[in-house]
Design a protein around this motif. Structure first.
Motif, PDB file in Angstrom:
ATOM      1  N   PHE A   4      42.354   6.635 -34.607  1.00  0.00           N
ATOM      2  CA  PHE A   4      41.067   6.163 -34.086  1.00  0.00           C
ATOM      3  C   PHE A   4      41.260   5.246 -32.882  1.00  0.00           C
ATOM      4  O   PHE A   4      40.493   5.301 -31.913  1.00  0.00           O
ATOM      5  CB  PHE A   4      40.290   5.429 -35.180  1.00  0.00           C
ATOM      6  N   LYS A   5      42.292   4.394 -32.941  1.00  0.00           N
ATOM      7  CA  LYS A   5      42.523   3.461 -31.840  1.00  0.00           C
ATOM      8  C   LYS A   5      42.905   4.179 -30.551  1.00  0.00           C
ATOM      9  O   LYS A   5      42.692   3.652 -29.448  1.00  0.00           O
ATOM     10  CB  LYS A   5      43.630   2.475 -32.229  1.00  0.00           C
ATOM     11  N   SER A   6      43.471   5.370 -30.666  1.00  0.00           N
ATOM     12  CA  SER A   6      43.885   6.115 -29.478  1.00  0.00           C
ATOM     13  C   SER A   6      42.776   6.989 -28.900  1.00  0.00           C
ATOM     14  O   SER A   6      42.938   7.547 -27.809  1.00  0.00           O
ATOM     15  CB  SER A   6      45.100   6.990 -29.803  1.00  0.00           C
ATOM     16  N   LEU A   7      41.645   7.111 -29.607  1.00  0.00           N
ATOM     17  CA  LEU A   7      40.583   8.019 -29.166  1.00  0.00           C
ATOM     18  C   LEU A   7      39.932   7.628 -27.843  1.00  0.00           C
ATOM     19  O   LEU A   7      39.665   8.503 -27.010  1.00  0.00           O
ATOM     20  CB  LEU A   7      39.513   8.151 -30.261  1.00  0.00           C
ATOM     21  N   PRO A   8      39.642   6.337 -27.576  1.00  0.00           N
ATOM     22  CA  PRO A   8      39.037   6.005 -26.278  1.00  0.00           C
ATOM     23  C   PRO A   8      39.887   6.452 -25.092  1.00  0.00           C
ATOM     24  O   PRO A   8      39.371   7.046 -24.142  1.00  0.00           O
ATOM     25  CB  PRO A   8      38.900   4.479 -26.342  1.00  0.00           C
ATOM     26  N   GLN A   9      41.188   6.187 -25.161  1.00  0.00           N
ATOM     27  CA  GLN A   9      42.076   6.595 -24.080  1.00  0.00           C
ATOM     28  C   GLN A   9      42.162   8.116 -23.989  1.00  0.00           C
ATOM     29  O   GLN A   9      42.168   8.690 -22.893  1.00  0.00           O
ATOM     30  CB  GLN A   9      43.472   6.007 -24.284  1.00  0.00           C
ATOM     31  N   PHE A  10      42.202   8.777 -25.147  1.00  0.00           N
ATOM     32  CA  PHE A  10      42.251  10.238 -25.177  1.00  0.00           C
ATOM     33  C   PHE A  10      40.997  10.833 -24.531  1.00  0.00           C
ATOM     34  O   PHE A  10      41.078  11.776 -23.729  1.00  0.00           O
ATOM     35  CB  PHE A  10      42.391  10.729 -26.618  1.00  0.00           C
ATOM     36  N   SER A  11      39.837  10.279 -24.858  1.00  0.00           N
ATOM     37  CA  SER A  11      38.576  10.772 -24.291  1.00  0.00           C
ATOM     38  C   SER A  11      38.531  10.592 -22.776  1.00  0.00           C
ATOM     39  O   SER A  11      38.044  11.463 -22.052  1.00  0.00           O
ATOM     40  CB  SER A  11      37.385  10.043 -24.937  1.00  0.00           C
ATOM     41  N   GLU A  12      39.060   9.471 -22.305  1.00  0.00           N
ATOM     42  CA  GLU A  12      39.104   9.231 -20.860  1.00  0.00           C
ATOM     43  C   GLU A  12      39.979  10.257 -20.149  1.00  0.00           C
ATOM     44  O   GLU A  12      39.631  10.744 -19.062  1.00  0.00           O
ATOM     45  CB  GLU A  12      39.623   7.815 -20.585  1.00  0.00           C
ATOM     46  N   ILE A  13      41.103  10.601 -20.769  1.00  0.00           N
ATOM     47  CA  ILE A  13      42.009  11.587 -20.175  1.00  0.00           C
ATOM     48  C   ILE A  13      41.342  12.954 -20.102  1.00  0.00           C
ATOM     49  O   ILE A  13      41.403  13.644 -19.076  1.00  0.00           O
ATOM     50  CB  ILE A  13      43.320  11.660 -20.982  1.00  0.00           C
ATOM     51  N   ILE A  14      40.664  13.345 -21.195  1.00  0.00           N
ATOM     52  CA  ILE A  14      39.977  14.640 -21.224  1.00  0.00           C
ATOM     53  C   ILE A  14      38.866  14.679 -20.184  1.00  0.00           C
ATOM     54  O   ILE A  14      38.710  15.667 -19.442  1.00  0.00           O
ATOM     55  CB  ILE A  14      39.405  14.923 -22.628  1.00  0.00           C
TER      56      ILE A  14
END
Length: 286
Positions: free
Chosen positions: A107-117
């Protein structure tokens, strides 16, 4: 709740013995399987019109590989819809593992993942919803005919999760089983619910962790003890929680020191330590 659903998980966190830092081999296998995943999903997406693409990853674990399938699926569907001039679907991903899994790190990695996508795909990518689905996949996790695509990597070898019976025994048995290609094919055909599309064996050597972590020049200079240490960390990241539940935390360091010494002896006796991994693609029969 069954006790095994709590203790059976990879090592949490980002420490030296964590699964996050010792899952390079799993990442390598996912790379090898990406072509088969792409083939399967392209066939599915071109046959069935999909508005909301529902994907489950059974045994997602945590660490850098946990969102790899999500990224791969988005890439493949994006390419397919662009080539066919179709509107991209909405994505709904269900990340499944047992209750003891470190979902918080995902869950903590989701914001960064969403930004990359968003940076890579922009408005050309459909909305993406990512959910956690804790529980064992040996029981029903979803409604019937609910999912479009189901993926599982390095999870099906957990043949049995009956840790309660194991605790009653004087000796400890790990609930693991790695079938041959012939055994896997026979089970799939006898069960009868799926059509077998692809069944391949990928051969990897235990030094994969080392090759990914250091360059070839330094790899050739490593002594046997250091090479064995890399292999030991890979095993410890995956099995320590299960062993800790049986024998206690206080003996873990000594246990894996002894394991490392055994690996040194094996490396001295053979040139390469190899193990096979099966990659299987199935289509559910209607």
């Amino acid at each position: 709740m069954d006790r095994q659903q709590v203790v059976l998980h990879m090592n949490h966190g980002m420490g030296d013995n964590s699964y996050a830092h010792n899952s390079i081999i799993q990442k390598k296998v996912m790379r090898e399987a990406k072509g088969i995943v792409e083939e399967s999903m392209m066939r599915l997406y071109t046959i069935i019109p999909i508005h909301c693409f529902k994907v489950a990853d059974l045994g997602c674990s945590s660490g850098p590989n946990a969102l790899q399938l999500v990224s791969n699926v988005i890439d493949i569907v994006h390419t397919t819809t662009c080539n066919l001039n179709l509107k991209p679907p909405i994505f709904q991903f269900f990340l499944n593992d047992l209750f003891g899994n470190d979902f918080n790190s995902i869950f903590k990695s989701l914001p960064q993942f969403s930004e990359i996508i968003e940076e890579k795909k922009g408005h050309k990518c459909g909305a993406c919803f990512i959910n956690a689905t804790p529980g064992t996949f040996y029981k029903s996790l979803f409604p019937n005919n609910f999912l479009h695509f189901v993926h599982s990597s390095f999870s099906l070898h957990w043949l049995s999760q009956n840790l309660i019976e194991a605790i009653k025994l004087e000796c400890f048995d790990l609930p693991l089983y790695d079938p041959t290609i012939e055994e896997a094919k026979e089970v799939i055909e006898d069960e009868g619910s799926f059509t077998l599309q692809r069944l391949e064996s990928v051969i990897l050597d235990w030094s994969t962790n080392i090759k990914e972590a250091v360059d070839d020049d330094n790899n050739n200079k490593l002594d046997l003890n250091t090479k064995a240490e890399f292999t030991t960390k890979f095993i410890r990241a995956a099995l320590e929680p299960l062993l800790k539940a049986k024998f206690g935390e206080e003996i873990m360091d000594e246990l894996f020191v002894r394991y490392k010494n055994k690996i040194v002896q094996l490396i001295m006796g053979v040139k390469i330590l190899e193990f096979p991994t099966l990659i299987i693609s199935l289509i559910k029969k209607v």
